[in-house]
Design a protein around this motif. Structure first.
Motif, mmCIF file in Angstrom:
data_model
loop_
_atom_site.group_PDB
_atom_site.id
_atom_site.type_symbol
_atom_site.label_atom_id
_atom_site.label_comp_id
_atom_site.label_asym_id
_atom_site.label_seq_id
_atom_site.Cartn_x
_atom_site.Cartn_y
_atom_site.Cartn_z
ATOM 1 N N ARG A 125 3.674 40.339 -11.654
ATOM 2 C CA ARG A 125 3.454 39.930 -10.260
ATOM 3 C C ARG A 125 2.634 40.962 -9.502
ATOM 4 N N LEU A 126 2.974 42.231 -9.694
ATOM 5 C CA LEU A 126 2.294 43.257 -8.893
ATOM 6 C C LEU A 126 0.856 43.474 -9.363
ATOM 7 N N VAL A 127 0.636 43.300 -10.670
ATOM 8 C CA VAL A 127 -0.740 43.406 -11.161
ATOM 9 C C VAL A 127 -1.564 42.249 -10.571
ATOM 10 N N LYS A 128 -0.942 41.055 -10.483
ATOM 11 C CA LYS A 128 -1.640 39.908 -9.854
ATOM 12 C C LYS A 128 -1.926 40.195 -8.391
ATOM 13 N N ARG A 129 -0.931 40.762 -7.676
ATOM 14 C CA ARG A 129 -1.130 41.052 -6.256
ATOM 15 C C ARG A 129 -2.266 42.066 -6.084
ATOM 16 N N ALA A 130 -2.366 43.013 -7.026
ATOM 17 C CA ALA A 130 -3.446 44.007 -6.939
ATOM 18 C C ALA A 130 -4.793 43.303 -6.925
ATOM 19 N N ALA A 131 -4.906 42.254 -7.776
ATOM 20 C CA ALA A 131 -6.181 41.530 -7.847
ATOM 21 C C ALA A 131 -6.450 40.787 -6.536
ATOM 22 N N LEU A 132 -5.376 40.272 -5.898
ATOM 23 C CA LEU A 132 -5.550 39.474 -4.675
ATOM 24 C C LEU A 132 -5.715 40.337 -3.429
ATOM 25 N N GLU A 133 -4.867 41.372 -3.309
ATOM 26 C CA GLU A 133 -4.807 42.126 -2.048
ATOM 27 C C GLU A 133 -5.386 43.528 -2.157
ATOM 28 N N GLY A 134 -5.557 44.019 -3.389
ATOM 29 C CA GLY A 134 -6.114 45.351 -3.582
ATOM 30 C C GLY A 134 -5.266 46.473 -3.014
ATOM 31 N N ARG A 135 -3.922 46.322 -3.054
ATOM 32 C CA ARG A 135 -3.069 47.395 -2.546
ATOM 33 C C ARG A 135 -3.185 48.628 -3.420
ATOM 34 N N ALA A 136 -3.309 49.800 -2.783
ATOM 35 C CA ALA A 136 -3.576 51.032 -3.535
ATOM 36 C C ALA A 136 -2.430 51.418 -4.452
ATOM 37 N N ASP A 137 -1.207 50.890 -4.204
ATOM 38 C CA ASP A 137 -0.062 51.308 -5.031
ATOM 39 C C ASP A 137 0.328 50.235 -6.057
ATOM 40 N N ASP A 138 -0.554 49.283 -6.331
ATOM 41 C CA ASP A 138 -0.244 48.251 -7.331
ATOM 42 C C ASP A 138 -0.986 48.485 -8.651
ATOM 43 N N THR A 139 -1.238 49.741 -9.027
ATOM 44 C CA THR A 139 -1.819 50.022 -10.344
ATOM 45 C C THR A 139 -0.672 50.077 -11.366
#
Ligand code: B4P
Length: 195
Positions: A125-139
């Motif tokens: 889920r968080l890797v997907k969110r990184a792609a959508l929102e680009g949050r700096a802490d979702d690596t």
């Protein structure tokens, strides 16, 4: 009487997703310490400058800073009828501080909704969110660190709230709507208990 509900669970369990749905239905504000901190970071405040590198590493921002920020938010008028806490408390000292803040307002924690999800879907889920929102802490590395910190510092709070009789465990590894139905039922039960 005001109702105070904590959304509790690992990073990516759906706390923010669920709290925002219930807040919209019930006219009780969602207080997300993660969102408040991200807003400080984007505005470049003194707190934001301290919080930025800590959040990017996956660690927790110091308790005293987060608690002062939460106290200030809770003092705003829209929280006079209660609040949905999303991402707070995350440590034993934060839980103790919250008990004190609520007692000053003549209130207490009405329910703690533990949204339970295994680690593997969380990382997805968080890797997907990184792609959508680009949050700096979702690596991937930071997600692993956030899960480690959650287990060490936050998960033990479940025992405290279980002992207080307010912990409700909800299976969070289902569709957002299925989880939301259980969340709404638990929030309604807590509101009835507060009346
Ligand atoms: P947060 O902003 O609280 O981040 P989070 O734990 O990832 O939760 P979030 O609410 O955003 O995610 P959600 O589960 O809704 O904290 C970020 C950082 O801020 C912390 O690491 C820390 O550094 C700092 N911080 C915050 N509070 C602090 C405190 N009290 N003390 C110290 N430091 C603090 O959703 C995740 C994703 O899953 C979304 O993309 C969503 O769409 C998806 N999703 C949700 N439910 C789903 C479902 N049922 N099925 C499929 N996908 C789902």
């Amino acid at each position: 009487m005001a109702v105070y509900i904590i959304f509790f669970g690992p990073p990516g369990s759906g706390k923010g997703t669920q709290a925002s749905r219930v807040a919209a239905d019930l006219a009780i504000p969602q207080i997300s310490t993660g969102d408040l901190l991200r807003s400080h970071v984007s505005q470049g405040t003194a707190l934001g400058k301290v919080a930025k590198p800590i959040m990017e590493s996956g660690a927790l921002v110091p308790d005293d800073l987060v608690t002062a920020m939460l106290r200030e938010r809770l003092a705003q008028k829209d929280a006079s009828g209660g609040a949905l806490f999303d991402g707070y408390p995350r440590t034993v000292p934060q839980a103790a501080a919250l008990d004190g803040i609520l007692a000053e307002r003549g209130g207490k924690v009405g329910a703690v909704l533990f949204i339970d999800v295994p680690d593997a879907p969380i990382v997805d889920r968080l890797v997907k969110r990184a792609a959508l929102e680009g949050r700096a802490d979702d690596t991937p590395e930071t997600i692993r660190e956030r899960l480690r910190v959650y287990r060490e510092k936050t998960a033990p709070l479940a025992d405290r709230y279980q002992a207080a009789g307010v912990l409700r465990t909800i299976d969070g590894f289902r569709s957002i709507d299925a989880v939301a139905a259980d969340v709404r039922a638990a929030v309604e039960a807590a509101r009835k208990g507060a009346r």
